[in-house]
Write a protein that holds these residues in place. Structure first.
Motif, short mmCIF file in Angstrom:
data_model
loop_
_atom_site.label_atom_id
_atom_site.label_comp_id
_atom_site.label_asym_id
_atom_site.label_seq_id
_atom_site.Cartn_x
_atom_site.Cartn_y
_atom_site.Cartn_z
N LYS A 374 12.18 25.41 -18.54
CA LYS A 374 12.01 23.99 -18.88
C LYS A 374 13.10 23.52 -19.84
CE LYS A 374 7.72 23.23 -17.10
NZ LYS A 374 7.15 22.26 -16.29
N SER A 375 13.62 24.43 -20.64
CA SER A 375 14.57 24.14 -21.73
C SER A 375 14.35 22.77 -22.40
CB SER A 375 16.03 24.31 -21.26
OG SER A 375 16.40 23.28 -20.40
N ASP A 376 13.08 22.52 -22.74
CA ASP A 376 12.69 21.30 -23.45
C ASP A 376 12.45 21.70 -24.90
OD1 ASP A 376 11.31 19.25 -24.64
OD2 ASP A 376 9.86 18.97 -23.01
N LYS A 377 13.27 21.17 -25.80
CA LYS A 377 13.21 21.61 -27.21
C LYS A 377 11.84 21.34 -27.85
CE LYS A 377 17.78 22.28 -28.86
NZ LYS A 377 18.96 21.62 -28.31
N LYS A 378 11.12 20.34 -27.29
CA LYS A 378 9.83 19.98 -27.90
C LYS A 378 8.69 20.87 -27.41
CE LYS A 378 10.39 15.24 -29.25
NZ LYS A 378 10.28 13.88 -28.79
N LEU A 379 8.96 21.65 -26.37
CA LEU A 379 7.89 22.46 -25.77
C LEU A 379 7.56 23.67 -26.66
CD1 LEU A 379 6.21 22.55 -23.08
CD2 LEU A 379 7.85 24.26 -22.30
N THR A 380 6.32 23.69 -27.14
CA THR A 380 5.90 24.83 -27.96
C THR A 380 5.28 25.88 -27.04
OG1 THR A 380 3.68 23.95 -28.24
CG2 THR A 380 5.27 23.29 -29.89
N LEU A 381 5.13 27.10 -27.57
CA LEU A 381 4.49 28.16 -26.77
C LEU A 381 3.06 27.76 -26.41
CD1 LEU A 381 5.16 31.73 -28.25
CD2 LEU A 381 5.53 30.98 -25.91
#
Ligand code: NAD
Length: 405
Positions: A374-381
């Motif tokens: 996803k390489s979305d910086k906002k995506l948390t684990l």
């Protein structure tokens, strides 16, 4: 506790939208399928008790029973939702449930404790059973209480029913390794994070020295990890060169560990590689996020980090391993115990532990791959974990309703 429930529901709504999960599935998951509220009378005292059956999309309801003065209706519902998400994430064919009663069992006599356990079962009897809802231990409900509950269930149905509860004492059909399973699972996650990120000799601080924290510490110490601090509700102890915890694993008292005495607040704010939260909910909130200096947080308790705090920690570069992954060792073991009760086969402790490690390490790697993809910086684990769980639940929901996506 209202905040805990709101946070959990908000996460489902948010991840549902982000992943194009159907509105019907989300609406279904925002409401429990059934919520039973009843009253237990013991020695002239009236005790409020609950069982929430959140979702049976993927299998029979599964979840612990908590006896504590802090139990609330909202807390029981929030914890049942986490069970649904957890089972879906790790691919165990159970749904989500949770139970509780507003009582501190340590403040009543042993006879009354047994009465409480039996009365709880009489209250939930019409809606539980080995194929419908299988309760387990949680805070203040140990294997002794669960064995009494399974005995009461068997007495009512008129035949031995070991599949009605998991977490029983071994002599009553319980599973070798069940009581250590959640702590061991947390340790397996620690090993996997270290392997994936190439971390060597990390410093670890652990809040909580009960069933989960103590077993986590036991396996981590045995494997040569450096535990620099531990605490319980009364306070903590630290030693930069590493504590020697093994003697206290027997006595179960933090006070028996040699080192500098610290408060729980001091422990949470230590500059460690791993902060392991194995005590209670809402330990890291907006109020203290700024002061957290750990590089990784492993959530073994349910809901120890609020939704906003989790996002803020992620922004600071702190990796937060969510509860629905990190504390799933218990439910993997429960599944083995349930299968054992169905006489499919007896599980050894080695098999149970190997199942836990395989399951949790595999799930962590799956989330890591998803984060990269996803390489979305906002995506948390935690968001990634919920999105995996939601897509499995949506598939199950559509299958149950005869549709497909
Ligand atoms: P427990 O009652 O055995 O131990 C809790 C520990 O936390 C104790 O050492 C207690 O002193 C400490 N504690 C309590 N309040 C504290 C506070 N305010 N600050 C610091 N320490 C505090 O409970 P447990 O079974 O170890 O469960 C701990 C957490 O893990 C709970 O959130 C529970 O829901 C979760 N969990 C447990 C299991 C399981 O199999 N037992 C499975 C999944 C999740």
């Amino acid at each position: 506790m209202e905040k805990f429930l709101k946070d959990v529901k908000r996460k489902i709504e948010k991840e549902g939208k982000r992943n194009n999960i159907g509105e019907d599935t989300i609406k279904r998951l925002l409401l429990p399928e059934r919520f039973l509220e009843f009253t237990i009378e013991i020695g002239g005292r009236y005790i409020s008790a609950y069982r929430c059956q959140h979702s049976s999309i993927l299998g029979p309801y599964k979840g612990g029973i908590r006896f504590s003065e802090q139990v609330t209706r909202d807390e029981v519902e929030a914890l049942s939702i986490l069970m649904t998400l957890k089972c879906a994430l790790i691919g165990i064919p159970f749904g989500g449930g949770k139970g509780g009663a507003i009582v501190d069992p340590r403040k009543i006599s042993e006879k009354e404790r047994e009465q409480l356990a039996r009365e709880y079962v009489k209250g939930v009897f019409p809606i539980i059973g080995p194929e419908t809802d299988i309760p387990a231990p949680d805070i203040n409900t140990d294997e002794k209480i669960i064995s009494i509950m399974a005995d009461e269930y068997s007495r009512i149905v008129g035949k031995c029913s070991p599949g009605s509860f998991t977490g029983k004492a071994i002599k009553d059909g319980g599973l070798a390794g069940r009581s250590e399973a959640t702590g061991y699972g947390g340790f397996a996650v620690l090993e996997e994070v270290c392997r994936v990120k190439g971390l060597k000799n990390p410093k670890i601080a652990v809040q909580g020295f009960g069933n989960v924290g103590l077993n986590f510490v036991h396996y981590a110490e045995k494997a040569g990890f450096k535990i620099v601090a531990v605490s319980d509700h009364a306070g903590g102890v630290k030693r930069e060169e590493g504590l020697i915890v093994k003697d206290a694993v027997k006595s179960k008292h933090v006070a028996d560990i040699k080192g500098e005495r610290i408060s729980n607040k001091d422990l949470l704010e230590m500059g460690v590689d791993f902060l392991v939260l194995a005590a209670v909910e809402n330990v890291i909130t907006e109020e203290n996020t700024d002061r957290i200096r750990a590089k990784h947080v492993i959530c073994l308790a349910n809901g120890p980090v609020t939704r906003k705090a989790e996002e803020d920690l992620h922004q600071k570069g702190v990796v937060v391993v969510p509860d629905i992954l990190a504390n799933a060792g218990g439910v993997v073991a429960s599944y083995c115990e349930w299968k054992q009760a169905q006489k499919e086969r007896k599980c050894s402790k080695e098999e149970v532990f190997s199942s836990i490690a395989k399951n949790l390490k595999g799930s962590f790697c799956e989330l890591e791959s998803l984060m990269k993809e996803k390489s979305d910086k906002k995506l948390t684990l935690s968001c990634a974990a919920i999105s995996v769980a939601l897509s499995r639940l949506e598939k199950g929901y559509l299958k149950k309703n005869g549709e497909s996506k």
